[in-house]
Design an enzyme around this catalytic site. Sequence first.
Site, mmCIF file in Angstrom:
data_model
loop_
_atom_site.group_PDB
_atom_site.id
_atom_site.type_symbol
_atom_site.label_atom_id
_atom_site.label_comp_id
_atom_site.label_asym_id
_atom_site.label_seq_id
_atom_site.Cartn_x
_atom_site.Cartn_y
_atom_site.Cartn_z
ATOM 1 N N HIS A 37 0.888 -1.083 -0.042
ATOM 2 C CA HIS A 37 -0.023 -0.150 0.019
ATOM 3 C C HIS A 37 0.814 1.213 -0.047
ATOM 4 O O HIS A 37 0.490 2.225 0.794
ATOM 5 C CB HIS A 37 -0.931 0.049 1.216
ATOM 6 C CG HIS A 37 -1.882 -1.018 0.874
ATOM 7 N ND1 HIS A 37 -3.137 -0.685 0.559
ATOM 8 C CD2 HIS A 37 -2.116 -2.201 1.488
ATOM 9 C CE1 HIS A 37 -4.052 -1.719 0.226
ATOM 10 N NE2 HIS A 37 -3.390 -2.784 0.968
ATOM 11 N N ASP A 39 2.121 1.916 -3.241
ATOM 12 C CA ASP A 39 2.618 2.463 -4.601
ATOM 13 C C ASP A 39 1.786 3.382 -5.092
ATOM 14 O O ASP A 39 2.104 4.069 -5.950
ATOM 15 C CB ASP A 39 2.560 1.108 -5.655
ATOM 16 C CG ASP A 39 1.078 0.392 -5.651
ATOM 17 O OD1 ASP A 39 0.235 0.599 -4.729
ATOM 18 O OD2 ASP A 39 0.910 -0.324 -6.705
ATOM 19 N N SER A 128 -6.135 -15.322 -5.452
ATOM 20 C CA SER A 128 -5.167 -15.337 -4.436
ATOM 21 C C SER A 128 -4.520 -13.985 -4.198
ATOM 22 O O SER A 128 -3.778 -14.127 -3.062
ATOM 23 C CB SER A 128 -3.989 -16.496 -4.453
ATOM 24 O OG SER A 128 -3.674 -16.126 -5.860
ATOM 25 N N SER A 132 -3.474 -12.346 -10.746
ATOM 26 C CA SER A 132 -3.758 -12.947 -11.952
ATOM 27 C C SER A 132 -4.257 -12.141 -13.215
ATOM 28 O O SER A 132 -4.107 -12.210 -14.208
ATOM 29 C CB SER A 132 -4.656 -14.297 -11.862
ATOM 30 O OG SER A 132 -6.003 -13.818 -10.942
ATOM 31 N N GLU A 165 -6.874 -1.174 -16.287
ATOM 32 C CA GLU A 165 -7.480 -1.789 -14.971
ATOM 33 C C GLU A 165 -8.164 -0.454 -14.186
ATOM 34 O O GLU A 165 -9.148 -0.346 -13.892
ATOM 35 C CB GLU A 165 -6.551 -2.136 -14.234
ATOM 36 C CG GLU A 165 -6.917 -2.660 -12.912
ATOM 37 C CD GLU A 165 -6.764 -4.161 -12.661
ATOM 38 O OE1 GLU A 165 -5.923 -4.854 -13.293
ATOM 39 O OE2 GLU A 165 -7.394 -4.764 -11.595
ATOM 40 N N ASP A 177 1.868 -4.082 -9.664
ATOM 41 C CA ASP A 177 1.282 -5.627 -10.124
ATOM 42 C C ASP A 177 1.935 -5.692 -11.472
ATOM 43 O O ASP A 177 2.512 -6.468 -11.860
ATOM 44 C CB ASP A 177 -0.075 -5.842 -9.880
ATOM 45 C CG ASP A 177 -0.478 -5.915 -8.500
ATOM 46 O OD1 ASP A 177 0.092 -5.525 -7.608
ATOM 47 O OD2 ASP A 177 -1.680 -5.755 -8.306
#
Length: 391
Positions: A37, A39, A128, A132, A165, A177
Site C-alpha cells: 500500500h 505504490d 489469491s 492473475s 485496469e 503488479d
Amino acid sequence: MSEMKELILNRFSEVFGDGDGARAYFAPGRVNLIGEHTDYNGGHVFPCALTIGTYGVARIRNDRRLRFYSMNFEKLGVIEASLDELKPDKAADWTNYPKGVMWAFEEKGMKLPYGMDLLLNGNIPNGSGLSSSASVEVLTGFILRDFFGFDVSNQDLALIGQYSENNFNKVNCGIMDQFAIAMGKKDNAIFLDTATLSYEYAPVRLDNAKIVIACSNKKRGLGDSKYNERRNECETALAELQLMVKVKSLGDLDADTFEKFKKIIKSDVRIKRARHAVYENQRTIRAVTALKNNDIELFGRLMNESHVSLRDDYEVTGIELDTLVEEAWKVEGVIGSRMTGAGFGGCTVSIVKDEAIDSFISQVGAEYEKKIGYAADFYVVEIGDGPCVLD
Ligand code: GLA
C-alpha cells in the site's frame, strides 16, 4: 516442446477448430516481498515475478472479431466480442481484462487492425492476490506487440495494463503488479520507486531458505471498496499535511518529519493510515539495503513489522491473514512472514528455512484450519522472468 505448451496448443485446436498460425505465450504472477500500500502513495515497493502465471495461445484473425476461452473457466465456454465494441460488460467476465488492454492500446493511438482468438490457462491460484488479472493484462499487451509490432517497451506494457485496469475495469490500483510482471527477472526482486518509476533489480539470494506463499482461501468481498477507501484516506491525509509541509506524496516524508507534523491530520484514523504509508516506505528502503548486505534476518524482521503495521495502522489484514502470519511466527526456521498484496484475504508471504518448510506447512495449516474452519493452501515458489513467447 514443454508439456504445458503442448497441452494449451492442443486445447486451442479443439476449441477453435484448428491451431494453424497459433503461438504460445506466458506472463508471470507476482508476489510483493515488502512495501505494501505504498505504490499509490509515491513510495517504494519490492515485488518479484513468479514462475507460476498465465499461459496463453493466440492467433491473429483476418476480421475484427474476438474469441476468448479460458481453461480455468471452462463452463463459460467461448466468449465472443468485437474490436468495434470494446466496452466493459459484466457478463463478459474475465474477458474484460484482455478487452480492457485492447481498448487501452486504441486509446493511446495504437489501432488494432485485426481481432484474435485467445485461449488462456493460468496456474496462479484463483483469487489469491498473486495478480492473475495483471498477469492477463500484461500477457495481452505482450501478444498485441508481438502481433502488430507496436513500439512499446515492457514498462509501457505495465503502464497500459494499469491504465486499462483503472479506466476500463474501474479498479483504482497502483503500478506495482503490472510493473513486477512486465519487468520480472529470474532470481531478482524489483526495487521500484513508484514516484519516478526508477527501479533497480536486487538479487534475492536465500541460501538454505525459500519463499513460501500461504493462500488463505478467503473469498474477497468488501475488499475492493476498502481498497479505494484506504486510498482516499491517504489522499485526504496528504492534502492536510500539504497545508504545512511541502511534499508531493506521503512517500516524500521521512519518519521524523511525519512525527513532527502528523497532528495537522485531523483524524486519528487518517494519522494511522498515513503513518503506515510513511513507515512502510522507509522499511522497504531499509529492507532492500539489508538484503544487499546479505542480512536476511533483518529483512525478515522488517517483513514482520510490515505485517504489524498493516494489521494495526492500515487495518487491511483480517483474522485469516493474521492467523496465517501469527502462526508462522511461532514456527522455528521462519525468517519473516507477512500478508502480501491488497489484503482482506488473499495470501501471505514467508521466508522459511529449507529444513522448516514441512513443519511450517503442517503446523500453520493445522492451526489455520482449526481456527478458521477451512484449509489454507501452500506454495513454495521461485522468482521468474517477465512475459515471453514459448518457443
Ligand atoms: C493491489 C494493487 C497494487 C498495490 C497493492 C497493495 O495489489 O493492485 O497496486 O496497491 O494492492 O500494496
